[in-house]
Enzyme design. Structure first.
Site, PDB file in Angstrom:
ATOM      1  N   ASN A 176     -17.878   4.723 -13.461  1.00  0.00           N
ATOM      2  CA  ASN A 176     -17.803   4.326 -14.878  1.00  0.00           C
ATOM      3  C   ASN A 176     -18.343   2.909 -15.067  1.00  0.00           C
ATOM      4  O   ASN A 176     -19.052   2.631 -16.031  1.00  0.00           O
ATOM      5  CB  ASN A 176     -16.367   4.439 -15.398  1.00  0.00           C
ATOM      6  CG  ASN A 176     -16.043   5.852 -15.848  1.00  0.00           C
ATOM      7  OD1 ASN A 176     -16.560   6.338 -16.843  1.00  0.00           O
ATOM      8  ND2 ASN A 176     -15.201   6.530 -15.074  1.00  0.00           N
ATOM      9  N   GLU A 181       2.938   0.879 -22.159  1.00  0.00           N
ATOM     10  CA  GLU A 181       3.262   2.198 -21.626  1.00  0.00           C
ATOM     11  C   GLU A 181       2.030   2.786 -20.939  1.00  0.00           C
ATOM     12  O   GLU A 181       0.933   2.796 -21.516  1.00  0.00           O
ATOM     13  CB  GLU A 181       3.710   3.114 -22.775  1.00  0.00           C
ATOM     14  CG  GLU A 181       4.440   4.337 -22.277  1.00  0.00           C
ATOM     15  CD  GLU A 181       4.966   5.185 -23.431  1.00  0.00           C
ATOM     16  OE1 GLU A 181       5.313   6.339 -23.191  1.00  0.00           O
ATOM     17  OE2 GLU A 181       5.009   4.677 -24.573  1.00  0.00           O
ATOM     18  N   ARG A 213       4.764  -6.850  -8.162  1.00  0.00           N
ATOM     19  CA  ARG A 213       3.820  -6.571  -9.236  1.00  0.00           C
ATOM     20  C   ARG A 213       3.540  -7.797 -10.100  1.00  0.00           C
ATOM     21  O   ARG A 213       2.407  -8.077 -10.470  1.00  0.00           O
ATOM     22  CB  ARG A 213       4.433  -5.485 -10.129  1.00  0.00           C
ATOM     23  CG  ARG A 213       3.576  -4.284 -10.297  1.00  0.00           C
ATOM     24  CD  ARG A 213       4.293  -3.240 -11.139  1.00  0.00           C
ATOM     25  NE  ARG A 213       4.548  -2.030 -10.383  1.00  0.00           N
ATOM     26  CZ  ARG A 213       3.616  -1.224  -9.895  1.00  0.00           C
ATOM     27  NH1 ARG A 213       2.348  -1.471 -10.079  1.00  0.00           N
ATOM     28  NH2 ARG A 213       3.945  -0.156  -9.210  1.00  0.00           N
ATOM     29  N   HIS A 257      -9.123   7.299 -19.295  1.00  0.00           N
ATOM     30  CA  HIS A 257      -8.202   8.179 -18.579  1.00  0.00           C
ATOM     31  C   HIS A 257      -8.767   9.595 -18.591  1.00  0.00           C
ATOM     32  O   HIS A 257      -9.233  10.060 -19.633  1.00  0.00           O
ATOM     33  CB  HIS A 257      -6.818   8.141 -19.246  1.00  0.00           C
ATOM     34  CG  HIS A 257      -5.818   8.981 -18.524  1.00  0.00           C
ATOM     35  ND1 HIS A 257      -5.270   8.588 -17.322  1.00  0.00           N
ATOM     36  CD2 HIS A 257      -5.312  10.205 -18.793  1.00  0.00           C
ATOM     37  CE1 HIS A 257      -4.456   9.536 -16.890  1.00  0.00           C
ATOM     38  NE2 HIS A 257      -4.460  10.532 -17.765  1.00  0.00           N
ATOM     39  N   GLU A 272     -17.143  11.112 -19.331  1.00  0.00           N
ATOM     40  CA  GLU A 272     -16.638   9.732 -19.252  1.00  0.00           C
ATOM     41  C   GLU A 272     -17.805   8.756 -19.316  1.00  0.00           C
ATOM     42  O   GLU A 272     -17.743   7.723 -19.989  1.00  0.00           O
ATOM     43  CB  GLU A 272     -15.854   9.509 -17.947  1.00  0.00           C
ATOM     44  CG  GLU A 272     -14.553  10.292 -17.857  1.00  0.00           C
ATOM     45  CD  GLU A 272     -13.755   9.964 -16.601  1.00  0.00           C
ATOM     46  OE1 GLU A 272     -13.708   8.788 -16.193  1.00  0.00           O
ATOM     47  OE2 GLU A 272     -13.167  10.889 -16.012  1.00  0.00           O
TER      48      GLU A 272
HETATM   49  C1  GAR Z   1     -12.232   8.163 -13.448  1.00  0.00           C
HETATM   50  O1  GAR Z   1     -12.214   9.567 -13.554  1.00  0.00           O
HETATM   51  C2  GAR Z   1     -11.215   7.550 -14.389  1.00  0.00           C
HETATM   52  O2  GAR Z   1     -11.082   8.252 -15.587  1.00  0.00           O
HETATM   53  C3  GAR Z   1      -9.954   7.643 -13.582  1.00  0.00           C
HETATM   54  O3  GAR Z   1     -10.347   7.305 -12.277  1.00  0.00           O
HETATM   55  C4  GAR Z   1     -11.705   7.713 -12.072  1.00  0.00           C
HETATM   56  C5  GAR Z   1     -12.477   6.531 -11.543  1.00  0.00           C
HETATM   57  O4  GAR Z   1     -13.794   6.890 -11.207  1.00  0.00           O
HETATM   58  N1  GAR Z   1      -8.927   6.761 -14.085  1.00  0.00           N
HETATM   59  C6  GAR Z   1      -7.634   7.029 -14.080  1.00  0.00           C
HETATM   60  O5  GAR Z   1      -7.165   8.031 -13.577  1.00  0.00           O
HETATM   61  C7  GAR Z   1      -6.755   5.986 -14.761  1.00  0.00           C
HETATM   62  N2  GAR Z   1      -5.451   6.501 -15.046  1.00  0.00           N
HETATM   63  P1  GAR Z   1     -14.910   5.771 -11.055  1.00  0.00           P
HETATM   64  O6  GAR Z   1     -14.352   4.706 -10.108  1.00  0.00           O
HETATM   65  O7  GAR Z   1     -16.073   6.491 -10.454  1.00  0.00           O
HETATM   66  O8  GAR Z   1     -15.208   5.210 -12.412  1.00  0.00           O
END
Ligand code: GAR
Length: 205
Positions: free
Chosen positions: A17, A146, A68, A112, A177
């Site tokens: 992404n 949240e 955290r 997400h 995405e």
């Molecule tokens: C993506 O599918 C993103 O939507 C997801 O992790 C992947 C990262 O891929 N994010 C989550 O699950 C957040 N809750 P990438 O590193 O190739 O962009």
């Protein structure tokens, strides 16, 4: 000329992404500069992609901090060195403290891999298959305390096929995405919407 907006991208892994955003920013000549990519894992493949694009690639490892709150503090110190107008979570797989989220209120977005509010959390594609939904997708949203909630900026819908596995469904969602995330970021940079009192307010030209 308008001032260039400054973007910091947070990743944990592959960074596809992030790459889609870098590609769109350069191809479409956004009035924006990706000033840093920061990972909580030194092994994140996306760090090399960022470096080879000439972007500062930084690591703040969560395992180096006792809790955290202290990790989030260290992370925001590094982020703030770059004075970002926008912080982009792109596969950044950490739960964030409410203090961290509040600090970037209205200027931090996430993608997400589900049609929120369905399937927050992990394993979204497997859970979508198990639930038998006919449609699945991805959501870009402002980050609120949240997990995987927050005002929705963009969504993309994909069909779920009888023949789908977790991998084929994930690939179909990921392709979308890469369409909606760059678009949502560009629209933010261009001031087409903002977060106001918990809602998205759109500005028409
Ligand atoms: C993506 O599918 C993103 O939507 C997801 O992790 C992947 C990262 O891929 N994010 C989550 O699950 C957040 N809750 P990438 O590193 O190739 O962009």
């Amino acid at each position: 000329m308008r001032a260039m907006k400054r973007i910091v991208i947070l990743i944990s892994g592959r960074g596809s992404n992030m790459e889609a955003i870098l590609r769109a920013a350069s191809a479409e000549k956004w009035p924006a500069q990706i000033v840093a990519v920061i990972s909580n894992k030194s092994t994140a493949a996306g760090l090399a992609t960022a470096s080879s694009a000439g972007i500062a690639a930084r690591v703040v490892e969560h395992v180096s901090y006792p809790d955290r709150a202290q990790f989030d503090q260290a992370l925001s110190t590094v982020i703030d060195e770059y004075s970002p107008d926008l912080v982009i979570l792109a596969g950044f797989l950490r739960i964030l403290t409410s203090a961290f989220v509040a600090h970037y209120h209205g200027r931090m977005v996430n993608i997400h891999p589900s049609l929120l509010p369905s399937f927050p959390g992990l394993d979204t594609h497997q859970r979508a298959l198990e639930a038998g939904v006919k449609f699945h997708g991805a959501t870009v949203h402002f980050v609120t305390p949240e997990l995987d909630h927050g005002p929705i900026i963009e969504q993309a819908i994909v069909p779920v096929l009888d023949t789908d596995t977790e991998d084929t469904l994930a690939a179909r969602v990921l392709e979308q995405e890469h369409v909606i995330y760059p678009r949502a970021v560009r629209d933010f940079i261009e001031g087409r919407y903002a977060l106001m009192e918990g809602r998205i307010v759109r500005h028409t030209a």
